[in-house]
Write a protein that holds these residues in place. Sequence first.
Motif, mmCIF file in Angstrom:
data_model
loop_
_atom_site.group_PDB
_atom_site.id
_atom_site.type_symbol
_atom_site.label_atom_id
_atom_site.label_comp_id
_atom_site.label_asym_id
_atom_site.label_seq_id
_atom_site.Cartn_x
_atom_site.Cartn_y
_atom_site.Cartn_z
ATOM 1 N N ASP A 72 -7.093 -8.123 -1.235
ATOM 2 C CA ASP A 72 -6.288 -9.312 -0.948
ATOM 3 C C ASP A 72 -7.062 -10.568 -1.322
ATOM 4 N N CYS A 75 0.831 -1.221 0.000
ATOM 5 C CA CYS A 75 0.000 0.000 0.000
ATOM 6 C C CYS A 75 0.857 1.258 0.000
ATOM 7 N N ILE A 79 3.414 -6.161 4.071
ATOM 8 C CA ILE A 79 2.902 -6.138 5.445
ATOM 9 C C ILE A 79 1.806 -7.197 5.553
HETATM 10 N N1 SME Z 1 -0.655 -6.169 2.765
HETATM 11 C C1 SME Z 1 -0.757 -4.746 2.782
HETATM 12 C C2 SME Z 1 -1.239 -4.244 4.108
HETATM 13 C C3 SME Z 1 -2.694 -4.050 4.191
HETATM 14 S S1 SME Z 1 -3.553 -5.448 4.533
HETATM 15 O O1 SME Z 1 -3.210 -6.535 3.669
HETATM 16 C C4 SME Z 1 -5.185 -5.195 4.574
HETATM 17 C C5 SME Z 1 0.555 -4.093 2.416
HETATM 18 O O2 SME Z 1 1.593 -4.743 2.338
HETATM 19 O O3 SME Z 1 0.546 -2.883 2.203
#
Ligand code: SME
Length: 147
Positions: free
Chosen positions: A125, A76, A98
């Motif tokens: 996702d 993101c 993340i």
């Molecule tokens: N995976 C995302 C974080 C947000 S959650 O998956 C809802 C990322 O790496 O930015």
Amino acid sequence: MNQKEQAYDTLFRQVKALVGDETDRIANMANVAALIHESFGFWWTGFYRVEDRQLVLGPFQGPLACTRIPFGKGVCGTAWQQAQTIVVPDVELFPGHIACSSESRSEIVVPMFRGETVYAVLDIDSRELNTFDSTDREWLEKIVALI
Ligand code: SME
């Protein structure tokens, strides 16, 4: 049109009708998250809004998620930094991904613009690998532009 394109075509019309003249972006994000999520049965569908140089969780559908994401971090934060859509076929191969949920296997993040500036991102996702491709990117970019 293939099946996915047809589903997006229908979704685009639904979002257009639903958003209509409504100018409240949070309300529109909430309904658009619900519509996308229900249409495709994704694992997590939601928005992060740019607030004070961070992404802050907005309306979403699915399990609970990280509340704040720094600029340039994760998929993101990277989509925000680069101001372009990022398709991740396998989250384990994306450095700095993340993991809000260990169930998530692939992901797409679409930045949203006010003029030239990113004001939010749409994050989706999937529990399967390789869910998203250029069809998702093109249609989702069109859909978030309606908000
Ligand atoms: N995976 C995302 C974080 C947000 S959650 O998956 C809802 C990322 O790496 O930015």
